[in-house]
Design a protein around this motif. Structure first.
Motif, mmCIF file in Angstrom:
data_model
loop_
_atom_site.group_PDB
_atom_site.id
_atom_site.type_symbol
_atom_site.label_atom_id
_atom_site.label_comp_id
_atom_site.label_asym_id
_atom_site.label_seq_id
_atom_site.Cartn_x
_atom_site.Cartn_y
_atom_site.Cartn_z
ATOM 1 N N UNK A 1 0.784 -10.057 -30.955
ATOM 2 C CA UNK A 1 1.610 -11.072 -30.289
ATOM 3 C C UNK A 1 0.810 -11.796 -29.205
ATOM 4 N N UNK A 2 -0.045 -11.061 -28.484
ATOM 5 C CA UNK A 2 -0.878 -11.681 -27.458
ATOM 6 C C UNK A 2 -1.861 -12.676 -28.084
ATOM 7 N N UNK B 1 -10.880 -5.129 -24.641
ATOM 8 C CA UNK B 1 -10.126 -5.870 -23.645
ATOM 9 C C UNK B 1 -8.710 -5.347 -23.488
ATOM 10 N N UNK B 2 -8.249 -5.281 -22.247
ATOM 11 C CA UNK B 2 -6.857 -4.953 -21.921
ATOM 12 C C UNK B 2 -6.263 -6.228 -21.316
ATOM 13 N N UNK B 3 -5.195 -6.759 -21.898
ATOM 14 C CA UNK B 3 -4.724 -8.089 -21.527
ATOM 15 C C UNK B 3 -3.275 -8.109 -21.064
ATOM 16 N N UNK B 4 -3.005 -9.023 -20.144
ATOM 17 C CA UNK B 4 -1.651 -9.443 -19.813
ATOM 18 C C UNK B 4 -1.594 -10.933 -20.118
ATOM 19 N N UNK B 5 -0.892 -11.307 -21.160
ATOM 20 C CA UNK B 5 -0.833 -12.702 -21.610
ATOM 21 C C UNK B 5 0.558 -13.238 -21.291
ATOM 22 N N UNK B 6 0.594 -14.276 -20.450
ATOM 23 C CA UNK B 6 1.862 -14.735 -19.889
ATOM 24 C C UNK B 6 2.025 -16.238 -20.087
ATOM 25 N N UNK B 7 3.108 -16.648 -20.722
ATOM 26 C CA UNK B 7 3.488 -18.058 -20.772
ATOM 27 C C UNK B 7 4.718 -18.261 -19.901
ATOM 28 N N UNK B 8 4.920 -19.487 -19.455
ATOM 29 C CA UNK B 8 6.024 -19.744 -18.547
ATOM 30 C C UNK B 8 7.320 -19.997 -19.319
ATOM 31 N N UNK B 9 8.266 -19.092 -19.156
ATOM 32 C CA UNK B 9 9.595 -19.272 -19.756
ATOM 33 C C UNK B 9 10.459 -20.098 -18.800
ATOM 34 N N UNK B 10 11.646 -20.489 -19.264
ATOM 35 C CA UNK B 10 12.554 -21.279 -18.419
ATOM 36 C C UNK B 10 12.923 -20.525 -17.142
ATOM 37 N N UNK C 1 -0.685 -21.233 -20.005
ATOM 38 C CA UNK C 1 -0.908 -19.796 -20.221
ATOM 39 C C UNK C 1 -1.694 -19.225 -19.057
ATOM 40 N N UNK C 2 -1.333 -18.003 -18.659
ATOM 41 C CA UNK C 2 -2.144 -17.240 -17.709
ATOM 42 C C UNK C 2 -2.451 -15.899 -18.351
ATOM 43 N N UNK C 3 -3.717 -15.539 -18.345
ATOM 44 C CA UNK C 3 -4.131 -14.296 -18.997
ATOM 45 C C UNK C 3 -4.963 -13.464 -18.021
ATOM 46 N N UNK C 4 -4.436 -12.309 -17.649
ATOM 47 C CA UNK C 4 -5.194 -11.365 -16.833
ATOM 48 C C UNK C 4 -5.853 -10.355 -17.762
ATOM 49 N N UNK D 1 -9.662 -17.669 -12.369
ATOM 50 C CA UNK D 1 -9.311 -17.408 -10.974
ATOM 51 C C UNK D 1 -9.541 -15.932 -10.706
ATOM 52 N N UNK D 2 -9.895 -15.594 -9.474
ATOM 53 C CA UNK D 2 -10.090 -14.181 -9.144
ATOM 54 C C UNK D 2 -8.822 -13.624 -8.514
ATOM 55 N N UNK D 3 -7.878 -13.236 -9.367
ATOM 56 C CA UNK D 3 -6.674 -12.532 -8.912
ATOM 57 C C UNK D 3 -6.501 -11.279 -9.770
ATOM 58 N N UNK D 4 -5.634 -10.384 -9.339
ATOM 59 C CA UNK D 4 -5.518 -9.088 -10.015
ATOM 60 C C UNK D 4 -4.672 -9.137 -11.279
ATOM 61 N N UNK D 5 -3.662 -10.012 -11.321
ATOM 62 C CA UNK D 5 -2.832 -10.104 -12.518
ATOM 63 C C UNK D 5 -2.275 -11.513 -12.655
ATOM 64 N N UNK D 6 -1.525 -11.751 -13.712
ATOM 65 C CA UNK D 6 -1.036 -13.100 -14.010
ATOM 66 C C UNK D 6 -0.039 -13.616 -12.969
ATOM 67 N N UNK D 7 0.985 -12.832 -12.563
ATOM 68 C CA UNK D 7 1.925 -13.344 -11.557
ATOM 69 C C UNK D 7 1.243 -13.725 -10.242
ATOM 70 N N UNK D 8 0.217 -12.963 -9.832
ATOM 71 C CA UNK D 8 -0.489 -13.295 -8.596
ATOM 72 C C UNK D 8 -1.181 -14.650 -8.693
ATOM 73 N N UNK D 9 -1.577 -15.027 -9.910
ATOM 74 C CA UNK D 9 -2.251 -16.303 -10.108
ATOM 75 C C UNK D 9 -1.336 -17.463 -9.758
#
Length: 570
Positions: free
Chosen positions: A310-311, A510-519, A452-455, A424-432
């Motif tokens: 899914x990612x 790779x260990x990923x957090x793949x985040x798209x912006x929902x409503x 998309x934001x991918x940590x 960007x140098x952040x720890x995870x996607x929400x922090x970005x």
């Protein structure tokens, strides 16, 4: 009616599978679309995802098309004549030269109906290609093994050519003309070359040369962990470091300030390795760190990075959009550059204009306009971005968003019809998302621009030769983050260690957090939501965080719980 539709949509081996009942037409349509998204042929997609048995497929195709079947396990891949066909053609058509008899070149294929591949090979090799049918999965493995064996005869180099390797430095030659002859002594030259070659052979990412008061040590960073490999006499430390500085075109007389350089080592006509070199004055001499830049690391293919299905789908959808901002985040050494270049390689076609601004350019790719940052000359990320926007770009990659000016230009470019990729140098996607707001980007611009934001992190893979089942109490597993329902069929492994690996691990995933912006997330951002609220919303919307993605890798037996604890500690 069905036959007419089949004739219209499918041909060759796929059509044969449908007609023989091994694949339904509806399934073929679905899998064909997925294969197209993943940029792979349908037959390879079916075999890779275990939707059809590779051996059964090859056997059926051999009978239907009258092509002889051959088992690749019966050959020595090191003796294959891969030099008769370019690596580009071998990878493009997924074929492999087996042997030559007279003017006939016998070629291993998994799809005997790909006549265009044989025509192209005939044109370039000036030989008459004859197809030999093989199993798709074995063909993939043998292609990689044979190309690697042909490209890097490391043993021969180590034994015979240590003092005659072709080495070139960076662009600026500031080395003094009156170089001390000690630096070019054969033993020093051979020793430094051996250190570099050993690092390439072992798949090392960095080399550290560190002088101390009474010792001098050399360490390799392998799979993210540093280990000592040599301790030469401190008396030759100065000559070793000076040799490195000469190779990388640095000023060997300057020992008071840090210097940057580059070394290019040619291993064969098809493979060269770059080393990015940095020196830093310490209390007892200069410390040297060499970052190994292997261009092949960006040609792994998206399926080898470690995405969950899914990612991978979400990532491919995001980079195939005509505009928007794709951000990859994580600490130094987490594989952000490889992820970005894997995406760029997918997008790198004749129809697209791709430009990148990097500091520095780590991986050179033909077909992509790459620009090295030079702040002293006024060439910054922001100025490079402005120049790109005047050069009719389709896709822009910015090495890193460090300031508001760069962020503003990147966001505006993403909103005006360009696909922009950056880090960007952040720890995870929400922090970005919060980091962009803290930089000064208005929330409505973030919502409009970000696709998309991918940590990501890189975890060590367990060695397949020695990994052993781990028996842990349920309480430990629940505390680690596993769910109650997962414990029933949970089987995890731990590291052991053998001659094939380093402390039980070999390679990384790779260990990923793949985040798209929902409503819901867009509404939360517009209302000024903080990092914790965004993280909770992402989990509620079904996006795994880094910890959950890591636990999935543990559940699949790819890595250990100890390794996931190491890289996802908060």
């Amino acid at each position: 009616m069905t036959t007419a539709l089949t004739d219209l949509q499918f041909s060759g081996l796929t059509r044969c599978l449908i007609e023989k009942g091994l694949l339904t037409e509806s399934d073929a349509q679905i899998h064909s679309q997925e294969a197209k998204k993943n940029q792979v042929p349908l037959i390879r997609y079916l075999v890779t995802n275990k939707l059809i048995d590779s051996k059964a497929l090859a056997s059926r195709a051999s009978r239907e098309f009258g092509v002889p079947f051959f088992d690749l396990d019966a050959i020595d891949f090191r003796r294959l004549p891969v030099n008769l066909v370019s690596e580009k053609l071998i990878r493009k058509y997924h074929v492999l030269p087996l042997f030559v008899r007279g003017k006939t070149l016998f070629v291993a294929v998994s799809d005997p109906t790909d006549f265009h591949a044989l025509d192209d090979i005939k044109f370039h090799s000036r030989l008459n290609p004859e197809a030999i049918l093989v199993e798709e999965d074995k063909l993939t493995k043998t292609i990689e093994a044979s190309l690697e064996a042909a490209d890097t005869s490391m043993t021969d180099i180590l034994d015979e050519d240590l003092d005659n390797l072709q080495v070139t430095g960076g662009e600026e030659d500031t080395a003094k003309a009156d170089v001390n002859s000690d630096i070019d002594d054969a033993p020093i030259v051979r020793y430094v070359n051996k250190i570099l070659l050993d690092s390439i052979k072992q798949g090392v990412s960095d080399i550290h040369m560190e002088p101390y008061e009474k010792t001098f040590r050399i360490r390799y960073r392998s799979d993210g962990i540093l280990r000592q490999v040599a301790s030469p006499p401190p008396s030759i430390a100065g000559r070793l470091i000076s040799r490195i500085k000469v190779m990388s075109k640095m000023d060997i007389a300057e020992r008071r300030v840090p210097q940057d350089g580059r070394i290019k080592m040619t291993l064969s006509k098809n493979r060269a390795i770059d080393f990015r070199v940095n020196t830093c004055p310490t209390l007892f001499g200069e410390k040297v760190v060499l970052r190994i830049l292997d261009p092949t690391s960006a040609q792994l293919g998206i399926e080898k990075l470690g995405f969950e299905p899914e990612q991978q789908r979400i990532f491919l959808e995001a980079i195939n959009k005509p505009y928007g901002l794709v951000l990859v985040t994580g600490p130094t050494g987490s594989g952000k550059t490889v992820s970005l270049y894997t995406g760029l390689n997918i997008l790198n076609t004749m129809e697209r204009n791709i430009s990148t601004a990097e500091d520095p350019v780590e991986i050179t790719v033909e077909g992509i306009n790459q620009v090295n940052m030079n702040p002293k000359a006024g060439l910054t990320f922001a100025s490079a971005l402005r120049a790109f926007l005047r050069q009719d770009p389709d896709i822009i990659m910015v090495g890193e968003i460090r300031d508001l000016e760069t962020a503003e230009i990147a966001v505006k470019a993403a909103q005006t019809g360009h696909l922009v990729l950056s880090t960007l140098h952040t720890n995870d996607a929400p922090q970005t998302l919060n980091r962009l707001m803290q930089m000064g980007i208005p929330p409505f611009n973030i919502v409009a621009a970000v696709n998309l934001i991918m940590a990501q992190r890189l975890g060590r893979r367990l060695c397949e030769h020695c990994k052993a089942p781990a028996n842990l109490p349920d309480k430990v597993l629940l505390d680690a983050g596993f769910k109650e329902e997962e414990l029933r069929d949970l089987r995890i492994f731990s590291a052991v260690g053998c001659e094939h690996c380093t402390n039980g691990y070999k390679g990384r995933v790779g260990i990923y957090q793949v985040l798209t912006l929902t409503d819901k997330m867009r509404t939360l951002i517009l209302n000024g939501g903080n990092t914790d609220q965004l993280a909770e919303c992402a989990l509620a919307e079904g996006f795994n965080d880094l910890r959950r993605s890591g636990l999935n890798k543990v559940r699949m037996g790819i890595t250990s719980l100890e390794e996931i604890d190491r890289i996802t500690k908060e």
